[in-house]
Design a protein around this motif. Structure first.
Motif, mmCIF file in Angstrom:
data_model
loop_
_atom_site.group_PDB
_atom_site.id
_atom_site.type_symbol
_atom_site.label_atom_id
_atom_site.label_comp_id
_atom_site.label_asym_id
_atom_site.label_seq_id
_atom_site.Cartn_x
_atom_site.Cartn_y
_atom_site.Cartn_z
ATOM 1 N N GLU A 55 0.821 -1.206 0.000
ATOM 2 C CA GLU A 55 0.000 0.000 0.000
ATOM 3 C C GLU A 55 0.856 1.257 0.000
ATOM 4 N N GLY A 56 1.981 1.196 0.714
ATOM 5 C CA GLY A 56 2.873 2.356 0.743
ATOM 6 C C GLY A 56 3.431 2.686 -0.634
ATOM 7 N N THR A 57 3.798 1.636 -1.375
ATOM 8 C CA THR A 57 4.311 1.842 -2.735
ATOM 9 C C THR A 57 3.244 2.463 -3.629
ATOM 10 N N ILE A 58 2.040 1.921 -3.547
ATOM 11 C CA ILE A 58 0.945 2.442 -4.374
ATOM 12 C C ILE A 58 0.625 3.886 -4.009
ATOM 13 N N GLU A 59 0.638 4.194 -2.719
ATOM 14 C CA GLU A 59 0.359 5.562 -2.275
ATOM 15 C C GLU A 59 1.432 6.528 -2.780
ATOM 16 N N GLY A 60 2.678 6.051 -2.856
ATOM 17 C CA GLY A 60 3.748 6.897 -3.377
ATOM 18 C C GLY A 60 3.515 7.268 -4.836
ATOM 19 N N TYR A 61 3.144 6.266 -5.649
ATOM 20 C CA TYR A 61 2.824 6.543 -7.056
ATOM 21 C C TYR A 61 1.625 7.479 -7.157
ATOM 22 N N LYS A 62 0.607 7.209 -6.346
ATOM 23 C CA LYS A 62 -0.615 8.021 -6.382
ATOM 24 C C LYS A 62 -0.313 9.474 -6.053
ATOM 25 N N ASP A 63 0.547 9.684 -5.070
ATOM 26 C CA ASP A 63 0.906 11.057 -4.690
ATOM 27 C C ASP A 63 1.562 11.788 -5.852
ATOM 28 N N HIS A 64 2.455 11.112 -6.545
ATOM 29 C CA HIS A 64 3.126 11.733 -7.686
ATOM 30 C C HIS A 64 2.118 12.136 -8.763
ATOM 31 N N VAL A 65 1.217 11.202 -9.103
ATOM 32 C CA VAL A 65 0.300 11.442 -10.218
ATOM 33 C C VAL A 65 -0.791 12.431 -9.847
ATOM 34 N N GLU A 66 -1.453 12.180 -8.715
ATOM 35 C CA GLU A 66 -2.654 12.941 -8.391
ATOM 36 C C GLU A 66 -2.370 14.258 -7.676
ATOM 37 N N ARG A 67 -1.158 14.427 -7.197
ATOM 38 C CA ARG A 67 -0.813 15.721 -6.578
ATOM 39 C C ARG A 67 0.126 16.525 -7.465
ATOM 40 N N LEU A 68 1.281 15.938 -7.807
ATOM 41 C CA LEU A 68 2.270 16.693 -8.578
ATOM 42 C C LEU A 68 1.865 16.871 -10.035
ATOM 43 N N PHE A 69 1.146 15.871 -10.596
ATOM 44 C CA PHE A 69 0.720 15.960 -11.997
ATOM 45 C C PHE A 69 -0.785 16.197 -12.118
#
Length: 452
Positions: free
Chosen positions: A141-155
């Motif tokens: 879940e931590g790995t998935i949340e890291g990707y999600k943060d990049h896409v849905e916040r930074l991009f």
């Protein structure tokens, strides 16, 4: 530079040095004909083989697979196997188009650029990558949340933008990388671009209209240096004093167990009582970094068992509703410890600092690099790694190594436990009951260690 032979994987390719001039090949030790051509500015996956006609060698050919900095080695290796199979049959994997094929292509091509579908958006590509790649392969879940943060916040501003539009304007990718570097730091900027690169490569498997060149690979990557935040033996007494002064006893035990185990904090936060097997003296970590496929058991030293015993007793008295579900419960939405950060002025080292410390102190404890990697659940490099059965070493050998590290850590304290009131109140004998009552009542005057 002369050609070399290595096992090609993402890490080994990233470490290949660039020649001052010309180019060289790094040939794979597992798949004959598969290699990377390394130049001053590029690294390219290539496959090479002999075309045969009537059983005789007709020609030796090299076929470009793709940018080694834009696609994964696993993907390139799969394509290489397919190409080599075609070559072995006398078929060129990438034959030159004939006039008839060009004519047929012209007849089926749209008459104007607007007729091309804009295709998949970043949002759609991310959701597909998340579900079919990350979730299906059991990533944590931590790995998935890291990707999600990049896409849905930074991009966030690009979510409804097509990947084709991003690919055709790499300048905006470069500008975004520069922007993230300035606002959030070089490591996050690089990490976000690696996420975008992975999503694009995954999407291109199903959307072949996307350009081969990955736009996220066009950025000027920030230099990254390995963080060196480990403690030495001389640093441990002051650290134990800082931990002893923390008011929350659950957090105290969490930080201590992080140091003694070298476990990643995110995995340890989700540890449950049913994961603890005191008969075998192990703590099972079912979903570490890398997902369920990387599940492993942590062998427990005597000091680690005492630490967990204190944590369980604290949990039962302070968090009775959360204690049956979590080893380190807390007043959080999840019910377990969700944030392990401390003010550096209060506790100088926590989190991955303690993981680095564990690895550093394994050396004076006499533990080999190989055993330290196994204890930390690191991947073992080399061909022989696949022949190692970790659980066969667990019961005796690895537990002995774990005990050596714990003894080394506590040995560095000297007489601190006997001489320092706060540390003695925390780690001394027959004091847990008093510490529980002090923490429960919130009466700091009862606890020299300030445990409330």
């Amino acid at each position: 530079m002369a050609d070399i032979r290595i096992l090609l994987n993402d890490r080994s390719i990233s470490e290949l040095g660039r020649p001052i001039s010309g180019q060289y090949r790094a040939r794979d030790t597992q798949l004959k004909g598969f290699h990377v051509v390394v130049g001053k500015r590029t690294k390219v996956f290539v496959v090479q083989g002999d075309l045969r006609k009537d059983g005789k060698r007709a020609a030796s050919i090299s076929v470009r697979i793709g940018d080694a900095e834009a696609m994964s080695t696993r993907e390139a290796r799969a394509i290489a196997k397919k190409y080599l199979a075609q070559i072995s049959k006398g078929e060129h994997p990438n034959p030159k188009p004939t006039e008839n094929s060009r004519k047929n292509e012209d007849e089926t091509m749209p008459r104007n650029a607007d007729a091309f579908p804009k295709g998949v958006t970043l949002r759609e590509a991310w959701e597909r990558y998340r579900d079919s790649h990350l979730v299906r392969k059991g990533r944590s879940e931590g790995t998935i949340e890291g990707y999600k943060d990049h896409v849905e916040r930074l991009f966030k501003g690009w979510l409804d933008t097509s990947l084709l539009e991003l690919a055709n304007d790499p300048g905006q990718i470069i500008a975004k990388h520069d922007e993230i570097t300035t606002e959030h730091g070089p490591y996050i900027a690089n990490g976000s671009m690696r996420t975008l690169r992975a999503i694009y490569n995954h999407a291109r498997k199903a959307h072949r209209h996307l350009p081969t060149d990955n736009p996220a690979s066009m950025v000027d990557w920030n230099s990254e240096k390995r963080r060196n935040t480990a403690m030495g033996l001389d640093d441990l007494p002051s650290w134990f004093q800082q931990v002893a002064a923390l008011p929350n006893p659950i957090r105290r035990e969490f930080h201590l167990f992080s140091l003694l185990s070298g476990c990643r904090p995110t995995a340890l936060m989700e540890a449950k009582p049913q994961h603890l097997d005191l008969r075998r003296r192990v703590l099972h970590i079912p979903r570490p970094k890398g997902g369920a496929d990387r599940a492993f058991d942590i062998p427990l030293s005597r000091q680690m068992i005492l630490c967990l015993a204190r944590a369980i007793r604290f949990a039962r008295r302070l968090y009775p509703s959360g204690a049956p579900d979590w080893l380190f419960p807390a007043d959080s939405d999840s019910g377990h410890l969700a944030e392990q950060k401390e003010d550096r002025a209060i506790l100088a080292k926590w989190g991955n600092d303690l993981r680095q410390t564990f690895r550093t102190l394994a050396t004076p404890a006499g533990v080999s690099e190989f055993d330290a990697r196994l204890l930390m659940n690191h991947a073992i490099p080399g061909v022989n790694a696949g022949y190692i059965s970790r659980h066969k070493l667990l019961e005796n050998h690895l537990r002995a190594q774990q005990q050596s590290i714990s003894d080394t850590i506590f040995g560095a304290l000297g007489d601190l436990i006997a001489e320092d009131n706060a540390v003695r109140f925390w780690l001394g004998r027959n004091v847990t009951k008093h510490a529980i009552e002090a923490a429960k009542q919130g009466n700091e005057s009862k606890a020299p260690g300030n445990v409330a």
